[in-house]
Design an enzyme around this catalytic site. Structure first.
Site, PDB file in Angstrom:
ATOM      1  N   TYR A 110       0.855  -1.185   0.000  1.00  0.00           N
ATOM      2  CA  TYR A 110       0.000   0.000   0.000  1.00  0.00           C
ATOM      3  C   TYR A 110       0.890   1.234   0.000  1.00  0.00           C
ATOM      4  CZ  TYR A 110      -3.399   3.460   1.711  1.00  0.00           C
ATOM      5  OH  TYR A 110      -4.198   4.563   1.870  1.00  0.00           O
ATOM      6  N   ASP A 157       9.370   2.920  -0.140  1.00  0.00           N
ATOM      7  CA  ASP A 157       8.293   3.516   0.652  1.00  0.00           C
ATOM      8  C   ASP A 157       8.475   3.080   2.100  1.00  0.00           C
ATOM      9  OD1 ASP A 157       6.062   4.369   1.940  1.00  0.00           O
ATOM     10  OD2 ASP A 157       4.624   3.584   0.483  1.00  0.00           O
ATOM     11  N   LYS A 198       4.308   8.720   9.080  1.00  0.00           N
ATOM     12  CA  LYS A 198       4.075   8.088  10.380  1.00  0.00           C
ATOM     13  C   LYS A 198       5.078   8.528  11.462  1.00  0.00           C
ATOM     14  CE  LYS A 198       1.062   4.699   8.424  1.00  0.00           C
ATOM     15  NZ  LYS A 198       1.102   3.949   7.196  1.00  0.00           N
TER      16      LYS A 198
HETATM   17  C1  LIG Z   1       0.453   4.510   5.831  1.00  0.00           C
HETATM   18  C2  LIG Z   1       1.200   4.326   4.581  1.00  0.00           C
HETATM   19  C3  LIG Z   1       1.082   5.214   3.508  1.00  0.00           C
HETATM   20  C4  LIG Z   1       0.091   6.334   3.495  1.00  0.00           C
HETATM   21  O1  LIG Z   1       0.337   7.239   4.498  1.00  0.00           O
HETATM   22  P1  LIG Z   1      -0.877   8.228   4.971  1.00  0.00           P
HETATM   23  O2  LIG Z   1      -0.218   9.122   5.951  1.00  0.00           O
HETATM   24  O3  LIG Z   1      -1.910   7.323   5.550  1.00  0.00           O
HETATM   25  O4  LIG Z   1      -1.356   8.924   3.762  1.00  0.00           O
HETATM   26  C5  LIG Z   1       1.899   5.027   2.423  1.00  0.00           C
HETATM   27  N1  LIG Z   1       2.771   4.010   2.372  1.00  0.00           N
HETATM   28  C6  LIG Z   1       2.908   3.129   3.370  1.00  0.00           C
HETATM   29  C7  LIG Z   1       3.918   2.033   3.267  1.00  0.00           C
HETATM   30  C8  LIG Z   1       2.108   3.228   4.508  1.00  0.00           C
HETATM   31  O5  LIG Z   1       2.211   2.333   5.473  1.00  0.00           O
END
Ligand SMILES: *Cc1c(COP(=O)(O)O)cnc(C)c1O
Length: 432
Positions: free
Chosen positions: A144, A238, A266
């Site tokens: 994701y 990511d 995060k």
């Molecule tokens: C949570 C997450 C996102 C999206 O971040 P948001 O702050 O929710 O928009 C993108 N990539 C990864 C790997 C994530 O865990």
């Protein structure tokens, strides 16, 4: 476990909020039942509106790595609040957080702050396209990368548990440049690269967390490096979830992945809305105002969010909790395996650094397909019994659980008991 107040709020929330939530996983769709409304949290524990308290392994889906209400972070935020909320101009805090982040990621000369992980990733992709002058990206099913159009294909967790192949409202044209490969399957990547000379980048969660925790094999990572070099495509790591969770930097580094662009979120905001993307000088030169790739944000680099980020990362660096995280995760793995064996439940436990979770399957989980062999009904039973025993994990099979620096021996003891009771419930369910 009383849930009267949560039930009341849920009913009330349904009137003007969509599903009474602002992010789908909070609706408990995949475990059933009434979502729990939270009220306050302190260190390792979180309290709901009915005054039940739980050992918190959700931690806001990762950001609260120092536990809740860290004194230094609160103080930094309060000081920032007193100075003003937002100026639409540069502030010293942005420079300070940028240095902390760039120092932690050797491949990152410069960084741009945004407001969420979603924004970080969609900007990183624009940047990869700008730099390579190519259009396509390779993404892995089950990973994701936020909810931008081009990335809402085969996208794990929220989408996986709702069994949606993608999302309504995303035009075909928006995903036509997104090629899907299989995690831990080099051949599926090589094939795309053989067939197309229009690939800008491979985007990957170096440790996947959004199909549950899935760790890449060494051979896979080595192979990705080789393919990227051979075909001259960028690798976007990511690290929005995995960043700062296995050491003070990116998981990709521990794994030996050569990342060109790194996305963060995060943890770097410590609970405030912060995302970031960064890369070496030559790539970041492309971003406006230095270059022709446009990306902007009214609230980007917000001084209060920066203060929370600086304090969180500074405290984290001082605490250096990573050896302890490994030991605690191993302990929790043992609890899960022991209880599963005792009650004849089949589970597979995956973990990396301070990310861990149990899949209710006997298969080894290496990709989205094997993750999906999990019995989500058994997970739901497990989840609800854990809650009743005062332990909170994310309300979906395909999510990682997180550790914080504030977990105590007492918390872990309670967790062990709760896991045992919850596995017993799963086995009772199976026998009925
Ligand atoms: C949570 C997450 C996102 C999206 O971040 P948001 O702050 O929710 O928009 C993108 N990539 C990864 C790997 C994530 O865990």
């Amino acid at each position: 476990m009383k849930t009267n107040q949560s039930k009341k709020l849920y009913k009330k929330g349904l009137k003007h909020l969509v599903g009474a939530v602002n992010s789908p996983v909070r609706a408990f769709s995949s475990v059933g039942g009434n979502p729990i409304f939270m009220e306050s949290a302190h260190k390792s524990r979180i309290q709901d509106v009915d005054h039940n308290t739980y050992v918190d392994y959700v931690l806001s889906y990762g950001p609260m790595i120092l536990g809740h209400g860290n004194k230094k972070v609160i103080k930094a935020v309060k000081t920032a609040v007193d100075k003003g909320f937002s100026f639409g101009a540069s502030t010293a805090g942005e420079i300070e957080l940028a240095k902390i982040v760039c120092d932690a990621f050797p491949e990152m000369d410069k960084v741009r702050f945004v407001n969420s992980g979603t924004e970080a990733v969609l900007s990183a992709i624009r940047l990869a396209r700008a730099f390579t002058e190519k259009d396509e990206i390779i993404k892995f099913s089950g990973c994701y990368h936020g909810h931008s159009d081009a990335l809402l294909v085969a996208a794990g967790s929220g989408l996986a548990t709702l069994s949606m192949p993608g999302s309504k409202g995303v035009p075909k044209d928006a995903v036509k440049n997104t090629l899907i490969a299989k995690y831990n399957d080099l051949e599926s990547v090589a094939q795309h690269l053989e067939e197309s000379d229009n690939v800008a980048a491979i985007i990957i969660e170096p440790v996947a967390g959004n199909m549950g925790t899935v760790v890449p094999s060494k051979a896979f990572i080595k192979g990705l490096n080789k393919l990227a070099r051979k075909y001259q495509v960028l690798i976007i790591a990511d690290e929005v979830m995995a960043g700062f969770r296995s050491h003070f930097g990116g998981a990709y580094e521990l794994l030996g992945l050569h990342a060109d662009i790194i996305c963060l979120g995060k943890v770097i905001g410590g609970g405030m809305p912060v995302g970031a993307y960064g890369a070496r000088e030559e790539i970041m030169q492309m971003v406006a105002p230095l270059g022709g790739m446009y990306q902007a944000g009214t609230l980007s680099g917000n001084p209060i969010a920066m203060a929370a980020g600086i304090a969180t990362l500074s405290e984290l660096k001082k605490a250096n909790p990573y050896e302890g995280f490994n030991e605690t995760a191993a302990q929790i793995e043992n609890m899960l395996l022991k209880a599963a064996k005792k009650h004849h439940v089949k589970v597979t436990v995956n973990r990396f650094g301070s990310m861990i979770n149990a899949f209710f399957t006997e298969q080894t989980v290496v990709d989205f397909e094997t993750a999906q062999s999990s019995n989500v009904k058994e997970f739901a039973t497990f989840f609800w019994e854990l809650l009743r025993q005062g332990v909170s994990i994310p309300p979906a099979q395909f999510e990682a659980w997180f550790l914080s620096t504030t977990l105590t021996k007492k918390d872990l003891k309670q967790t062990a008991l709760a896991i045992d009771k919850a596995m017993e419930k799963v086995s009772e369910m199976k026998n009925n």
